[in-house]
Design a protein around this motif. Structure first.
Motif, PDB file in Angstrom:
ATOM      1  N   ARG A 211      42.617 -31.005  18.296  1.00  0.00           N
ATOM      2  CA  ARG A 211      41.264 -30.756  17.993  1.00  0.00           C
ATOM      3  C   ARG A 211      41.124 -32.614  18.649  1.00  0.00           C
ATOM      4  N   GLN A 212      41.600 -33.354  18.424  1.00  0.00           N
ATOM      5  CA  GLN A 212      41.770 -34.653  18.665  1.00  0.00           C
ATOM      6  C   GLN A 212      42.151 -35.065  20.419  1.00  0.00           C
ATOM      7  N   ASN A 213      43.373 -34.032  20.532  1.00  0.00           N
ATOM      8  CA  ASN A 213      43.574 -34.240  22.121  1.00  0.00           C
ATOM      9  C   ASN A 213      42.487 -33.903  22.576  1.00  0.00           C
ATOM     10  N   GLN A 214      41.589 -33.032  22.478  1.00  0.00           N
ATOM     11  CA  GLN A 214      40.775 -31.235  22.996  1.00  0.00           C
ATOM     12  C   GLN A 214      39.058 -33.028  23.241  1.00  0.00           C
ATOM     13  N   LYS A 215      39.400 -33.062  22.073  1.00  0.00           N
ATOM     14  CA  LYS A 215      38.227 -34.320  22.447  1.00  0.00           C
ATOM     15  C   LYS A 215      38.270 -35.613  23.269  1.00  0.00           C
ATOM     16  N   MET A 216      39.770 -36.333  22.498  1.00  0.00           N
ATOM     17  CA  MET A 216      39.922 -37.376  23.617  1.00  0.00           C
ATOM     18  C   MET A 216      39.816 -36.770  25.383  1.00  0.00           C
ATOM     19  N   VAL A 217      40.186 -35.390  25.546  1.00  0.00           N
ATOM     20  CA  VAL A 217      39.804 -35.003  27.450  1.00  0.00           C
ATOM     21  C   VAL A 217      38.907 -35.448  27.644  1.00  0.00           C
ATOM     22  N   LYS A 218      37.833 -34.491  27.220  1.00  0.00           N
ATOM     23  CA  LYS A 218      36.363 -34.537  27.313  1.00  0.00           C
ATOM     24  C   LYS A 218      36.047 -35.819  27.156  1.00  0.00           C
ATOM     25  N   ALA A 219      36.554 -36.657  26.184  1.00  0.00           N
ATOM     26  CA  ALA A 219      35.491 -38.532  26.236  1.00  0.00           C
ATOM     27  C   ALA A 219      36.260 -38.971  27.925  1.00  0.00           C
ATOM     28  N   ASN A 221      36.914 -36.784  31.028  1.00  0.00           N
ATOM     29  CA  ASN A 221      36.761 -36.876  32.132  1.00  0.00           C
ATOM     30  C   ASN A 221      34.927 -37.375  31.868  1.00  0.00           C
ATOM     31  N   LYS A 222      34.454 -37.635  31.150  1.00  0.00           N
ATOM     32  CA  LYS A 222      33.131 -37.799  30.828  1.00  0.00           C
ATOM     33  C   LYS A 222      32.794 -39.192  31.809  1.00  0.00           C
ATOM     34  N   VAL A 223      33.678 -40.388  31.539  1.00  0.00           N
ATOM     35  CA  VAL A 223      33.967 -41.629  31.559  1.00  0.00           C
ATOM     36  C   VAL A 223      34.120 -42.052  33.535  1.00  0.00           C
ATOM     37  N   LYS A 224      35.343 -40.555  33.366  1.00  0.00           N
ATOM     38  CA  LYS A 224      36.190 -39.909  34.653  1.00  0.00           C
ATOM     39  C   LYS A 224      34.502 -39.350  35.421  1.00  0.00           C
ATOM     40  N   THR A 225      33.863 -38.716  35.231  1.00  0.00           N
ATOM     41  CA  THR A 225      32.332 -38.360  35.960  1.00  0.00           C
ATOM     42  C   THR A 225      31.570 -39.879  35.821  1.00  0.00           C
ATOM     43  N   GLN A 226      31.461 -40.269  35.144  1.00  0.00           N
ATOM     44  CA  GLN A 226      30.179 -41.375  35.113  1.00  0.00           C
ATOM     45  C   GLN A 226      31.004 -42.665  36.322  1.00  0.00           C
ATOM     46  N   VAL A 227      31.794 -42.630  36.122  1.00  0.00           N
ATOM     47  CA  VAL A 227      32.326 -43.706  37.300  1.00  0.00           C
ATOM     48  C   VAL A 227      32.560 -43.349  38.486  1.00  0.00           C
ATOM     49  N   GLU A 228      33.346 -42.053  38.865  1.00  0.00           N
ATOM     50  CA  GLU A 228      32.679 -41.649  39.951  1.00  0.00           C
ATOM     51  C   GLU A 228      30.929 -41.655  40.379  1.00  0.00           C
ATOM     52  N   LYS A 229      30.420 -41.570  39.212  1.00  0.00           N
ATOM     53  CA  LYS A 229      28.580 -41.683  39.747  1.00  0.00           C
ATOM     54  C   LYS A 229      28.463 -42.727  40.336  1.00  0.00           C
TER      55      LYS A 229
END
Length: 237
Positions: A211-219, A221-229
């Motif tokens: 569960r922690q790994n999934q949360k980390m991956v989501k976080a 991915n969210k940061v990556k998406t924001q950086v690309e934006k």
């Protein structure tokens, strides 16, 4: 009681316990079957899946008749006079309504007859099982009394797994007395319980890590998406 006599007693106990378990299972099965026979309530009417197919025939007959002759009957009904209407309705009643009513009445009568006959058969079968159930109950009580009088194994250990373990301790010379056998059994049971609890905790830890790994991956991915934006916005302006 010396070691050899104890081993013979435990082996005898194991045989009796296995026989008792078989008798108990058979008694439970026959009792459940008898209960189902006495409490079975067949569906009736339209809810009876066996009788439902017989209701399909007249329904299909009505639908097909109306589909084929509906327009003709409607046109005739418009152009005929009052006396003709009564004759028309009388014909419908005589040749359609009454045969269908007779069909359903006959069907209901046959259904009730079969249900009553089935009930009588089930009651007779249940009564026939009663003697076997009583015999098994008597055998079960005799085996329990025999164990209580002659077995050296305490009541709380009179089940196949425990008796087999006690026997194995004597056969493998891991114990020489009943007390030592019981202590070994309790120790192994405690160790197995601890292992099961440890395995359970380990599985819970693995699930939590997942569960922690999934949360980390989501976080991430969210940061990556924001950086690309932000990068796209920067180059856009």
């Amino acid at each position: 009681m010396d070691r050899n006599n104890l081993l013979e007693n435990i082996q005898w106990t194991k045989d009796v316990v296995l026989e008792l378990e078989g008798v108990t299972e058979k008694h439970r099965g026959l009792s459940a079957h008898q209960h189902s026979l006495l409490n079975y309530k067949p569906f009736e009417g339209l809810h009876n899946p066996l009788m439902l197919r017989f209701y399909v025939v007249p329904i299909l007959f009505i639908v097909i008749t109306l589909f084929i002759l509906g327009d003709l009957l409607a046109s005739l009904f418009i152009f005929i006079d009052a006396e003709g209407i009564w004759m028309f309705l009388s014909g419908i009643t005589l040749f359609i309504v009454l045969p269908l009513a007779g069909y359903f009445l006959l069907l209901r009568t046959i259904s009730n007859y079969l249900i009553r006959k089935s009930k009588v058969t089930r009651i007779e079968e249940a009564q026939g099982l009663q003697s076997s159930i009583e015999s098994l109950h008597k055998t079960s009580m005799e085996l329990k009394n025999s164990l209580a009088e002659h077995s050296a194994v305490p009541q709380s250990y009179l089940f196949p797994y425990a008796v087999s373990k006690l026997e194995s301790f004597l056969v493998k010379h891991r114990a020489d007395t009943l007390k030592e056998c019981i202590n070994l059994y309790e120790q192994e049971e405690a160790n197995e319980k601890q292992q099961q609890e440890a395995e359970k905790r380990h599985q819970e830890q693995l699930r939590e890590m997942e569960r922690q790994n999934q949360k980390m991956v989501k976080a991430v991915n969210k940061v990556k998406t924001q950086v690309e934006k932000n990068r796209d916005d920067y180059f856009h302006y």
